[in-house]
Scaffold this motif. Structure first.
Motif, PDB file in Angstrom:
ATOM      1  N   SER A 435       0.828  -1.213   0.000  1.00 31.01           N
ATOM      2  CA  SER A 435       0.000   0.000   0.000  1.00 31.01           C
ATOM      3  C   SER A 435       0.861   1.261   0.000  1.00 31.01           C
ATOM      4  CB  SER A 435      -0.923   0.018   1.225  1.00 31.01           C
ATOM      5  OG  SER A 435      -1.858  -1.025   1.171  1.00 31.01           O
ATOM      6  N   LEU A 436       1.962   1.216   0.747  1.00 34.81           N
ATOM      7  CA  LEU A 436       2.815   2.394   0.865  1.00 34.81           C
ATOM      8  C   LEU A 436       3.741   2.582  -0.329  1.00 34.81           C
ATOM      9  CD1 LEU A 436       3.846   2.110   4.638  1.00 34.81           C
ATOM     10  CD2 LEU A 436       2.365   3.859   3.643  1.00 34.81           C
ATOM     11  N   PHE A 437       4.201   1.487  -0.938  1.00 33.30           N
ATOM     12  CA  PHE A 437       5.293   1.603  -1.908  1.00 33.30           C
ATOM     13  C   PHE A 437       4.952   1.152  -3.342  1.00 33.30           C
ATOM     14  CE2 PHE A 437       7.450   1.009   2.247  1.00 33.30           C
ATOM     15  CZ  PHE A 437       8.116   2.215   2.299  1.00 33.30           C
ATOM     16  N   ARG A 444      -8.341  -5.855  -4.521  1.00 28.67           N
ATOM     17  CA  ARG A 444      -8.433  -7.310  -4.596  1.00 28.67           C
ATOM     18  C   ARG A 444      -7.125  -7.962  -4.141  1.00 28.67           C
ATOM     19  NH1 ARG A 444     -11.192  -9.331  -9.931  1.00 28.67           N
ATOM     20  NH2 ARG A 444     -12.841  -8.133  -8.936  1.00 28.67           N
ATOM     21  N   GLY A 445      -5.978  -7.376  -4.533  1.00 28.93           N
ATOM     22  CA  GLY A 445      -4.683  -7.898  -4.095  1.00 28.93           C
ATOM     23  C   GLY A 445      -4.524  -7.813  -2.589  1.00 28.93           C
ATOM     24  N   ALA A 446      -5.002  -6.688  -1.996  1.00 32.79           N
ATOM     25  CA  ALA A 446      -4.912  -6.513  -0.548  1.00 32.79           C
ATOM     26  C   ALA A 446      -5.738  -7.562   0.180  1.00 32.79           C
ATOM     27  CB  ALA A 446      -5.379  -5.109  -0.163  1.00 32.79           C
ATOM     28  N   VAL A 447      -6.969  -7.776  -0.275  1.00 31.07           N
ATOM     29  CA  VAL A 447      -7.864  -8.730   0.392  1.00 31.07           C
ATOM     30  C   VAL A 447      -7.314 -10.152   0.294  1.00 31.07           C
ATOM     31  CG1 VAL A 447     -10.162  -9.765   0.311  1.00 31.07           C
ATOM     32  CG2 VAL A 447      -9.915  -7.281   0.117  1.00 31.07           C
ATOM     33  N   TRP A 448      -6.836 -10.540  -0.897  1.00 26.67           N
ATOM     34  CA  TRP A 448      -6.263 -11.889  -1.067  1.00 26.67           C
ATOM     35  C   TRP A 448      -5.016 -12.061  -0.202  1.00 26.67           C
ATOM     36  CZ3 TRP A 448      -7.134 -16.453  -3.850  1.00 26.67           C
ATOM     37  CH2 TRP A 448      -8.340 -16.487  -4.559  1.00 26.67           C
ATOM     38  N   SER A 449      -4.168 -11.027  -0.136  1.00 34.28           N
ATOM     39  CA  SER A 449      -2.942 -11.118   0.653  1.00 34.28           C
ATOM     40  C   SER A 449      -3.260 -11.267   2.137  1.00 34.28           C
ATOM     41  CB  SER A 449      -2.095  -9.864   0.417  1.00 34.28           C
ATOM     42  OG  SER A 449      -0.933  -9.903   1.208  1.00 34.28           O
ATOM     43  N   MET A 450      -4.215 -10.468   2.639  1.00 34.19           N
ATOM     44  CA  MET A 450      -4.519 -10.489   4.078  1.00 34.19           C
ATOM     45  C   MET A 450      -5.198 -11.784   4.496  1.00 34.19           C
ATOM     46  SD  MET A 450      -5.666  -6.523   4.642  1.00 34.19           S
ATOM     47  CE  MET A 450      -5.363  -6.439   6.391  1.00 34.19           C
ATOM     48  N   TYR A 451      -6.243 -12.175   3.768  1.00 33.08           N
ATOM     49  CA  TYR A 451      -6.932 -13.417   4.129  1.00 33.08           C
ATOM     50  C   TYR A 451      -6.062 -14.637   3.836  1.00 33.08           C
ATOM     51  CZ  TYR A 451     -11.329 -10.944   4.960  1.00 33.08           C
ATOM     52  OH  TYR A 451     -12.305 -10.119   5.464  1.00 33.08           O
ATOM     53  N   LEU A 499       0.594 -13.714  -3.117  1.00 36.05           N
ATOM     54  CA  LEU A 499      -0.830 -13.536  -3.411  1.00 36.05           C
ATOM     55  C   LEU A 499      -1.149 -12.072  -3.697  1.00 36.05           C
ATOM     56  CD1 LEU A 499      -2.490 -15.899  -0.762  1.00 36.05           C
ATOM     57  CD2 LEU A 499      -2.494 -16.195  -3.240  1.00 36.05           C
ATOM     58  N   GLY A 500      -0.592 -11.164  -2.889  1.00 36.62           N
ATOM     59  CA  GLY A 500      -0.818  -9.742  -3.124  1.00 36.62           C
ATOM     60  C   GLY A 500      -0.313  -9.310  -4.490  1.00 36.62           C
ATOM     61  N   TRP A 501       0.845  -9.858  -4.886  1.00 34.80           N
ATOM     62  CA  TRP A 501       1.439  -9.478  -6.178  1.00 34.80           C
ATOM     63  C   TRP A 501       0.678 -10.084  -7.348  1.00 34.80           C
ATOM     64  CZ3 TRP A 501       3.916 -12.890  -9.681  1.00 34.80           C
ATOM     65  CH2 TRP A 501       4.497 -12.260 -10.786  1.00 34.80           C
TER      66      TRP A 501
END
Length: 535
Positions: A435-437, A444-451, A499-501
């Motif tokens: 998110s920062l960089f 969608r990438g954020a949700v998949w990475s976190m879960y 997953l995020g990537w």
């Protein structure tokens, strides 16, 4: 020798221990009441009105971070495992460089109260806030279980209560005090409790360190020689006593180290401390102060660990109630008798109180701010209503923590702490850094990475040797250990980054370039951050 009496029964005077502890509670409760006079707005309750200086917040961070496991666990690990036990201190300290260089200032500039503020700044609010609140609550819950169960486990040694009912009562008392601290004092009261606890813990460790060195002519080599002679094992000075016995143990250490170093920079209750200072410069100063205080403390653990090995011996420590966790209290008893043990007992309980208070207010803020105010009320909740929901959440979390702590009492506490760090490193850190960089990063990438990080960490630990398959497992009679490592970090952390990537790369959607540009400018310069924090 004094330690032989200590090993056979509860050392010291339990009444003296309780008296000193009650004195600490009385003093801190007065401070909490005084701090609670201005707790009307969300900024007051969650972020202490952003009124703390960098050094004050640095001391509070140290108080939040140096849990009972840091004091009792690491000293015991060094006393029994030597060099390999000290690797915990190194891992915990190095983690702060990651927090300083990658997240502290940027988070303070971008967020308002919680980690989800940062993650949802340029992404879609609802799914990201729900995911961030979920991971925050899970991390805080398991950390709370470890602290509450640790309170019950310490009782057998410190207060002479070794039955389940007595330990359950103590866990309930600790939980009740924690609810009172947070309910009345909010973040300001909690912060002052953490500052006092940090001063007490570091001062107590310093006194014992100087005492141990004085007994050996202030010669560290003489202390190490004494430890080797007592253990009759020169290997306690060499690496590999625990983590070098097999290829699996080496991978286990790599996995644990990865979780500790990366998890610290994503622990929700540590991240929330960055919002209690007025500027990003103070956030940076607070981390520098925290690094110094925590670093000095971990140097003390080296002397105390080998001091316990020299003056008490690994066999006597292992045979005492509480096992390795008894090393520091037994050393205090050996050095200064019942009075020093009573003071160290009070510090240990103060440590638990301060950490559970910090965890509780973080979990309450996450639910009230991210779920109630931002998702249910869609950003239209009144600040006073948000604070009311946070206070009610504190009571619920406190009751759940008490029940869970009683249930987990006697279980493998390392399992709960490892899970908290692994979940934080897997579920939170990839999304924070992306998110920062990374401009291209999507919701969608954020949700998949976190879960993905959350679920993989929990599933891998559930099928690890920590839960089943060995005599020291949580369920010693069962064997469904399909995953060979005790910590999932080596697999779950890279998986969450991947997953995020991959999901972001395959996602056809594009997030708002204006919001992304605003976040980049704000995170790097702080422009706009002060205005946002005045709501």
């Amino acid at each position: 020798m004094l330690y032989m009496e200590a090993a056979s029964s509860a050392p010291g005077n339990p009444i003296l221990n309780i008296g000193i502890f009650l004195g600490f509670v009385a003093i801190t409760m007065i401070i909490v009441f005084r701090a609670s006079k201005n707790n009307n707005t969300a900024a007051d309750y969650y972020a202490a009105g952003r009124s703390f200086t960098g050094p004050q917040n640095g001391a509070a961070i140290a108080g939040d971070y140096l849990s009972a496991a840091s004091f009792l666990g690491i000293v015991g690990a060094i006393a029994i495992q030597g060099y390999d036990g000290f690797l915990y201190s190194i891992g915990f300290l190095v983690a702060w460089l990651v927090a300083l260089l990658l997240v502290a200032e940027l988070l303070r500039n971008t967020g308002k109260f919680t980690m989800a503020d940062v993650l949802s700044f340029r992404l879609k609010q609802r799914p990201v806030r729900i995911a961030a609140a979920t991971t925050t609550l899970v991390v805080c819950f398991f950390y709370l279980l470890a602290q509450m169960a640790g309170a019950g486990g310490l009782v057998s040694l410190l207060l002479g209560i070794d039955d389940k009912l007595g330990q359950s009562i103590v866990i309930t008392v600790v939980g009740g005090l924690m609810i009172l601290y947070v309910l009345i004092g909010g973040m300001k009261g909690t912060t002052w409790v953490q500052i006092i606890k940090a001063v007490l813990l570091i001062s107590g460790a310093a006194v014992m360190t100087v005492w141990v060195l004085a007994l050996h002519g202030f010669n560290l080599s003489a202390l190490l020689d004494h430890a080797v002679a007592t253990a009759n094992n020169p290997a306690i000075l060499d690496p590999g006593l625990k983590y070098g016995v097999s290829d699996a143990s080496r991978l286990d250490f790599l996995s644990l180290g990865l979780a500790l170093v990366l998890g610290t920079a994503a622990l929700p209750h540590v991240l929330m401390r960055f919002y209690t200072v007025p500027t990003a410069k103070e956030a940076r100063r607070s981390v520098v102060w925290a690094i110094w205080l925590i670093g000095i403390f971990y140097i003390f653990t080296l002397v105390l660990g080998y001091g316990a090995a020299a003056l008490i011996g690994a066999e006597a420590i292992a045979a005492a109630p509480g096992g390795a966790n008894s090393a520091a209290p037994l050393l205090a008893f050996e050095l200064g008798g019942p009075l020093l043990l009573g003071l160290i007992s009070a510090v240990a309980f103060a440590t638990i109180l301060a950490v559970v208070a910090g965890l509780t207010i973080t979990a309450a803020a996450s639910f009230a701010h991210d779920i109630y105010a931002s998702v249910i009320k869609k950003g239209k909740a009144r600040p006073e209503d948000e604070v009311k929901v946070a206070r009610r959440t504190v009571v619920v979390i406190g009751i759940v923590a008490i029940v869970g702590g009683i249930g987990a009492n006697g279980q493998n506490i390392a399992f709960l702490v490892a899970l908290a760090f692994a979940v934080a490193a897997s579920a939170n850190l990839p999304t924070i850094l992306y998110s920062l960089f990374w401009k291209r990063f999507t919701t969608r990438g954020a949700v998949w990475s976190m879960y993905g990080g959350l679920i993989s960490a929990i599933v891998l630990i559930a099928f690890s040797p920590v839960v089943s398959g060995s005599p020291t497992s949580m369920i010693p009679g069962a064997n469904f250990a399909l995953f060979p490592l005790s910590n999932p970090g080596l697999v779950s952390i890279p998986l969450a980054f991947f997953l995020g990537w991959i999901v972001t790369v395959l996602d056809k959607g594009v997030e708002s370039p204006e919001k992304q540009a605003e976040m980049e400018v704000r995170s790097l310069t702080g422009i706009g951050a002060e205005k946002a924090t005045k709501h």
